[in-house]
Write a protein that holds these residues in place. Structure first.
Motif, mmCIF file in Angstrom:
data_model
loop_
_atom_site.group_PDB
_atom_site.id
_atom_site.type_symbol
_atom_site.label_atom_id
_atom_site.label_comp_id
_atom_site.label_asym_id
_atom_site.label_seq_id
_atom_site.Cartn_x
_atom_site.Cartn_y
_atom_site.Cartn_z
ATOM 1 N N ILE A 177 -3.855 6.612 -0.315
ATOM 2 C CA ILE A 177 -2.592 5.963 0.525
ATOM 3 C C ILE A 177 -2.884 5.113 1.274
ATOM 4 O O ILE A 177 -1.957 4.174 1.450
ATOM 5 C CB ILE A 177 -2.658 6.992 1.722
ATOM 6 C CG1 ILE A 177 -1.023 7.244 2.215
ATOM 7 C CG2 ILE A 177 -3.633 6.917 2.814
ATOM 8 C CD1 ILE A 177 0.304 6.948 1.138
ATOM 9 N N ASN A 178 -3.646 4.064 1.354
ATOM 10 C CA ASN A 178 -3.938 2.789 1.757
ATOM 11 C C ASN A 178 -4.235 1.463 0.962
ATOM 12 O O ASN A 178 -5.031 0.288 1.183
ATOM 13 C CB ASN A 178 -5.068 2.805 3.341
ATOM 14 C CG ASN A 178 -4.595 3.404 4.342
ATOM 15 O OD1 ASN A 178 -3.454 3.518 4.764
ATOM 16 N ND2 ASN A 178 -5.836 4.432 5.225
ATOM 17 N N ASN A 179 -4.485 2.443 -0.717
ATOM 18 C CA ASN A 179 -4.219 1.591 -1.853
ATOM 19 C C ASN A 179 -3.166 0.715 -2.124
ATOM 20 O O ASN A 179 -2.279 1.173 -1.929
ATOM 21 C CB ASN A 179 -5.639 2.006 -2.901
ATOM 22 C CG ASN A 179 -6.470 2.873 -1.971
ATOM 23 O OD1 ASN A 179 -7.576 1.574 -1.324
ATOM 24 N ND2 ASN A 179 -7.552 3.133 -2.309
ATOM 25 N N TYR A 180 -3.406 -0.189 -3.282
ATOM 26 C CA TYR A 180 -2.617 -0.732 -3.475
ATOM 27 C C TYR A 180 -1.770 0.286 -4.813
ATOM 28 O O TYR A 180 -2.983 0.993 -5.891
ATOM 29 C CB TYR A 180 -2.212 -2.224 -3.385
ATOM 30 C CG TYR A 180 -2.021 -2.472 -2.715
ATOM 31 C CD1 TYR A 180 -1.081 -2.965 -1.772
ATOM 32 C CD2 TYR A 180 -4.221 -3.393 -2.499
ATOM 33 C CE1 TYR A 180 -1.334 -4.069 -0.946
ATOM 34 C CE2 TYR A 180 -3.493 -4.226 -1.348
ATOM 35 C CZ TYR A 180 -2.832 -4.496 -0.634
ATOM 36 O OH TYR A 180 -3.148 -5.002 0.372
ATOM 37 N N THR B 242 0.653 -1.061 0.112
ATOM 38 C CA THR B 242 -0.437 -0.158 -0.528
ATOM 39 C C THR B 242 1.300 1.002 -0.234
ATOM 40 O O THR B 242 1.934 1.329 0.419
ATOM 41 C CB THR B 242 -1.067 0.120 1.237
ATOM 42 O OG1 THR B 242 -0.027 0.476 2.150
ATOM 43 C CG2 THR B 242 -1.832 -1.361 1.446
ATOM 44 N N GLU C 253 -4.459 11.071 0.936
ATOM 45 C CA GLU C 253 -5.813 10.710 2.030
ATOM 46 C C GLU C 253 -6.815 9.216 1.670
ATOM 47 O O GLU C 253 -6.790 8.688 2.235
ATOM 48 C CB GLU C 253 -6.731 11.784 2.598
ATOM 49 C CG GLU C 253 -6.183 13.017 3.728
ATOM 50 C CD GLU C 253 -6.496 14.446 2.031
ATOM 51 O OE1 GLU C 253 -5.567 13.755 1.654
ATOM 52 O OE2 GLU C 253 -6.581 15.125 2.332
ATOM 53 N N ASP D 212 4.246 9.831 11.807
ATOM 54 C CA ASP D 212 2.928 10.687 11.723
ATOM 55 C C ASP D 212 2.695 12.445 11.136
ATOM 56 O O ASP D 212 2.453 12.158 9.882
ATOM 57 C CB ASP D 212 1.932 9.991 12.317
ATOM 58 C CG ASP D 212 0.975 9.126 12.448
ATOM 59 O OD1 ASP D 212 1.365 8.372 11.203
ATOM 60 O OD2 ASP D 212 0.735 8.341 13.190
ATOM 61 N N LYS E 201 6.595 3.905 5.080
ATOM 62 C CA LYS E 201 6.854 3.459 6.233
ATOM 63 C C LYS E 201 8.308 2.940 5.943
ATOM 64 O O LYS E 201 9.111 2.841 6.459
ATOM 65 C CB LYS E 201 5.862 2.435 7.042
ATOM 66 C CG LYS E 201 4.518 2.743 8.011
ATOM 67 C CD LYS E 201 4.079 2.134 7.899
ATOM 68 C CE LYS E 201 2.717 2.788 9.086
ATOM 69 N NZ LYS E 201 1.669 1.925 10.059
ATOM 70 N N LEU F 95 0.681 3.793 2.609
ATOM 71 C CA LEU F 95 1.093 3.771 3.232
ATOM 72 C C LEU F 95 1.880 2.419 3.649
ATOM 73 O O LEU F 95 3.525 3.083 4.292
ATOM 74 C CB LEU F 95 0.305 3.637 4.510
ATOM 75 C CG LEU F 95 0.523 3.860 5.851
ATOM 76 C CD1 LEU F 95 0.481 5.827 6.277
ATOM 77 C CD2 LEU F 95 -0.764 3.651 6.633
ATOM 78 N N GLU F 96 2.321 1.538 3.539
ATOM 79 C CA GLU F 96 3.629 0.664 3.454
ATOM 80 C C GLU F 96 4.773 1.489 2.821
ATOM 81 O O GLU F 96 6.035 1.441 3.189
ATOM 82 C CB GLU F 96 2.740 -0.861 3.593
ATOM 83 C CG GLU F 96 2.050 -1.482 3.935
ATOM 84 C CD GLU F 96 1.621 -2.266 3.556
ATOM 85 O OE1 GLU F 96 0.645 -3.085 3.991
ATOM 86 O OE2 GLU F 96 1.270 -2.530 2.304
ATOM 87 N N LYS G 67 2.014 12.704 7.651
ATOM 88 C CA LYS G 67 0.889 13.596 7.584
ATOM 89 C C LYS G 67 0.419 14.790 6.890
ATOM 90 O O LYS G 67 -0.365 14.954 5.646
ATOM 91 C CB LYS G 67 0.203 13.051 8.557
ATOM 92 C CG LYS G 67 -1.533 13.918 8.864
ATOM 93 C CD LYS G 67 -2.691 13.667 10.412
ATOM 94 C CE LYS G 67 -3.258 14.055 9.894
ATOM 95 N NZ LYS G 67 -4.640 14.137 11.296
#
Length: 307
Positions: free
Chosen positions: A129-132, A93, A126, A113, A99, A95-96, A117
């Motif tokens: 960010i949690n999608n691939y 993702t 926003e 964060d 990280k 976000l990953e 952010k």
């Protein structure tokens, strides 16, 4: 002024053909430095050498006075480099990916964060960010990679075609971000989108046949090329500032007023550029325009009638 980056007789060749030949110059700390040139002129090779990912075959690269033929401690914290290709893992993702980048840069979990952010919000990631990234459009992929590059808060930012795939609004976001870095960070941009980067760059070079054909300000470069130009300005205004500037400007052929969006037809790009310089930066939402593609511009610039 102190040099952030300096090159001394730097050359690079592939299969005995020189891509860059005997380059010697410095890039001032806190300045914004733009590079243009035809496809194959060596722009990406030049940036890879500046980023220390590629070694020169001859000559010396200095970063903050350090000879890079030796080593620079924590170079990844000093230099943030965005290549012209993807730098994320499409099967993690967004976000990953951030990280992993944070771990690489030595950013702690407690800092993560507060650092990421604001960038996620500024570049409007926003909802993604949690999608691939494999599901992202080209422009959203580019946004993710820009955030990865900027999150290290590096003192030197090197960007290879940063506007590729970005839509109109995000181009403006990036340009505004880079404008805020003036005097604070050294920014090196290779781009053929010279309409946008003209608002940022303090100094330009034109790469041609492995060498530097031109080195100087945009104003100086534009004295060599005269082309009709249609410029678009989106501004925050009550009308007065721009009206006064246009009333006193020379060489304007036509003004088309659409409220906060104004289209100005001038004799050449230089005349449009002079108008934009008179408007306060904080009142400009975006700038765009066209007269020719970069190939036509460079053909004129590099012709006998140009240089």
């Amino acid at each position: 002024m102190e040099a952030s980056i300096a090159l001394k007789n730097v050359s690079k060749h592939f299969k005995k053909k020189y891509v860059l030949s005997n380059l010697t110059f410095g890039i001032e700390k806190g300045s914004t430095f733009a590079i243009i040139g035809r496809n194959g002129a060596g722009k990406s090779t030049f940036l890879r050498i500046l980023s220390t990912l590629l070694k020169a075959d001859e000559g010396i690269l200095y970063i903050n006075g350090n000879d890079m033929s030796k080593s620079l401690k924590d170079v990844n914290k000093v230099i943030g480099y965005l290549p012209d290709h993807d730098i994320h893992d499409p099967w993690l993702t967004g976000l990953e990916n951030l990280k992993i980048r944070a771990n690489y840069l030595g950013i702690s979990e407690s800092e993560f964060d507060s650092i990421t952010k604001p960038l996620i919000e500024e570049f409007e990631m926003e909802d993604s960010i949690n999608n691939y990234p494999v599901t992202y459009s080209r422009g959203i992929k580019r946004r993710l990679d820009i955030i990865q590059t900027l999150m290290g808060d590096s003192e030197i930012i090197i960007l290879d075609e940063p506007l590729l795939g970005l839509d109109y609004s995000i181009r403006t976001v990036l340009c505004k971000y880079l404008l805020r870095q003036k005097g604070k960070k050294t920014v090196v941009i290779a781009s053929n989108e010279f309409t946008e980067i003209q608002t940022m760059a303090d100094r330009w070079i034109v790469l041609h046949d492995g060498g530097i054909r031109f080195d100087g300000t945009l104003e100086k470069m534009l004295t060599h090329v005269k082309m009709p130009f249609i410029g678009n300005l989106e501004i925050k205004k009550d009308g007065e500032e721009l009206d006064n500037i246009l009333a006193n400007a020379k060489n304007i052929k036509e003004v088309r007023d659409f409220g906060n969006f104004v289209q100005i037809v001038t004799n050449d790009f230089e005349d449009f550029y002079k108008i934009t310089r008179k408007i306060k930066e904080e009142n400009i939402t975006s700038i765009s325009g066209n007269s020719s593609n970069i190939e036509e511009f460079l053909n004129l610039l590099l012709s006998d009638e140009g240089f």
